[in-house]
Design a protein around this motif. Structure first.
Motif, PDB file in Angstrom:
ATOM      1  N   PRO A  50       0.797  -1.113  -0.160  1.00 19.16           N
ATOM      2  CA  PRO A  50      -0.024   0.174  -0.066  1.00 19.16           C
ATOM      3  C   PRO A  50       1.050   1.207   0.253  1.00 19.16           C
ATOM      4  N   GLY A  51       0.363   2.134  -0.848  1.00 27.22           N
ATOM      5  CA  GLY A  51       1.057   3.363  -0.474  1.00 27.22           C
ATOM      6  C   GLY A  51       0.482   4.717   0.079  1.00 27.22           C
ATOM      7  N   LEU A  52       0.010   6.187  -0.119  1.00 28.20           N
ATOM      8  CA  LEU A  52      -0.512   6.923   0.444  1.00 28.20           C
ATOM      9  C   LEU A  52      -1.835   6.598  -0.187  1.00 28.20           C
ATOM     10  N   LEU A  53      -1.846   6.381  -1.032  1.00 31.74           N
ATOM     11  CA  LEU A  53      -3.402   6.692  -1.889  1.00 31.74           C
ATOM     12  C   LEU A  53      -4.461   5.577  -1.336  1.00 31.74           C
ATOM     13  N   PRO A  54      -5.898   6.654  -1.026  1.00 34.78           N
ATOM     14  CA  PRO A  54      -6.244   5.603  -0.077  1.00 34.78           C
ATOM     15  C   PRO A  54      -7.188   4.065  -0.844  1.00 34.78           C
TER      16      PRO A  54
ATOM     17  N   ALA B 256      -5.487  -6.919   0.816  1.00 30.22           N
ATOM     18  CA  ALA B 256      -3.449  -6.788   1.137  1.00 30.22           C
ATOM     19  C   ALA B 256      -3.028  -5.431   1.703  1.00 30.22           C
ATOM     20  N   ASP B 257      -4.075  -4.803   2.469  1.00 33.63           N
ATOM     21  CA  ASP B 257      -3.887  -3.231   3.018  1.00 33.63           C
ATOM     22  C   ASP B 257      -3.236  -3.648   4.037  1.00 33.63           C
ATOM     23  N   GLU B 258      -4.495  -5.033   4.333  1.00 31.80           N
ATOM     24  CA  GLU B 258      -4.195  -5.117   5.756  1.00 31.80           C
ATOM     25  C   GLU B 258      -2.811  -6.451   5.800  1.00 31.80           C
ATOM     26  N   LEU B 259      -1.639  -6.902   4.764  1.00 30.28           N
ATOM     27  CA  LEU B 259      -0.918  -7.675   5.305  1.00 30.28           C
ATOM     28  C   LEU B 259       0.351  -7.155   5.489  1.00 30.28           C
ATOM     29  N   VAL B 260       0.262  -5.747   5.556  1.00 30.18           N
ATOM     30  CA  VAL B 260       1.638  -5.155   5.917  1.00 30.18           C
ATOM     31  C   VAL B 260       1.264  -4.372   7.168  1.00 30.18           C
ATOM     32  N   ASP B 261       0.118  -4.483   7.686  1.00 29.27           N
ATOM     33  CA  ASP B 261      -0.515  -4.263   8.860  1.00 29.27           C
ATOM     34  C   ASP B 261      -0.149  -4.890  10.184  1.00 29.27           C
ATOM     35  N   GLU B 262       1.176  -4.713  11.059  1.00 26.35           N
ATOM     36  CA  GLU B 262       1.149  -6.210  11.511  1.00 26.35           C
ATOM     37  C   GLU B 262       1.488  -6.204  12.807  1.00 26.35           C
ATOM     38  N   ASP B 263       0.342  -4.597  13.184  1.00 27.88           N
ATOM     39  CA  ASP B 263      -0.587  -4.678  14.121  1.00 27.88           C
ATOM     40  C   ASP B 263      -1.788  -5.402  14.573  1.00 27.88           C
ATOM     41  N   ALA B 264      -2.209  -5.257  13.363  1.00 22.52           N
ATOM     42  CA  ALA B 264      -3.216  -5.809  13.010  1.00 22.52           C
ATOM     43  C   ALA B 264      -3.122  -7.838  12.544  1.00 22.52           C
TER      44      ALA B 264
END
Length: 258
Positions: free
Chosen positions: A162-166, A207-215
């Motif tokens: 994910p980048g800066l774009l929503p 995909a956005d959650e894949l790199v969210d280590e907290d989640a």
């Protein structure tokens, strides 16, 4: 006389089996090819590794296409140039809706064309759809293998991280999974008159959650549950090719070429 090879993938222009399973990883191509009878490596150039063999008597090509639509579409186009008429993509994906678990299979009915390459070839209104017979063959093969599976539309997206774009464009749209190459295959197939489809092994949440280590604790596709799904998916993709070959033969007059 040197063998006539196609320019980008360096696969032979003639002689490949007409039905193919395509995967991203060259090592996964070797693993799928190991399930075949009489498997032989045909070529290996860059990310493009190709094998031939047979599955339950049906000649099969197994090829890797690398990561991302722009490189993958070159393999799809050159497989078509080499006479391949049926292509099933077997890959991994992130789940996009509740109820789809790690290691489950997703049989794609169509794909969102956010692949980074087909937008430069065709207007955005042109659809990326799987051949109905491919969808049904993959679904039947998954059911007969006892593999947990789902059907639906997948999102082919060029960017993995994910980048800066929503990225809420498809929230609530019911998409089944997100991956990186399938729409490039489906568009190529429609343009070239091929039979194509895809089956994907779920290796994490969207995909956005894949790199969210907290989640999620971080994206980790190297887990036993995913490996088991990959093993099932390899058999499902090969068996679907066999079912498609049977259907093709039944529709051909006696004595016609397969």
């Amino acid at each position: 006389m040197p063998q006539d090879l196609l320019p980008v993938t360096r696969i032979p222009r003639t002689g490949l089996p007409a039905r193919a399973v395509v995967v991203g990883d060259p090592a996964r191509a070797a693993a799928v090819a190991a399930l075949l009878d009489g498997a032989e490596e045909v070529s290996h150039h860059r990310e493009y590794r190709v094998f031939s063999g047979s599955w339950k008597g049906v000649p099969v090509t197994v090829a890797s296409h690398g990561v991302g639509g722009p490189g993958a579409i070159l393999m799809f186009q050159e497989l078509a140039d080499a006479g391949v008429h049926t292509i099933l993509r077997f890959g991994t994906a992130g789940a996009m809706r509740p109820g789809i678990g790690d290691g489950d299979l997703v049989v794609a009915e169509a794909a969102v064309r956010d692949d980074g390459v087909t937008q430069q070839l065709l207007p955005p209104e042109y659809p990326a759809v799987a051949a109905p017979e491919a969808v049904l063959a993959l679904q039947r093969a998954a059911r007969e293998a006892g593999a947990p599976h789902h059907r639906g539309i997948v999102w082919t997206r060029a960017a993995f991280q994910p980048g800066l774009l929503p990225l809420f464009s498809y929230e609530g749209a019911g998409l089944a999974a997100i991956e990186m190459e399938l729409s490039a295959l489906l568009v190529t197939a429609s343009l070239r008159g091929l039979v194509a489809g895809g089956v994907l092994v779920v290796d994490g949440a969207n995909a956005d959650e894949l790199v969210d280590e907290d989640a999620t604790g971080g994206y980790n596709p190297h887990r036993e549950v995913v490996a088991a799904g990959v093993e099932r998916g390899a058999v499902v993709s090969l068996e679907a090719l066999r079912l498609l070959a049977e259907e093709y033969a039944a529709d051909r007059p006696e004595g016609s070429a397969a």
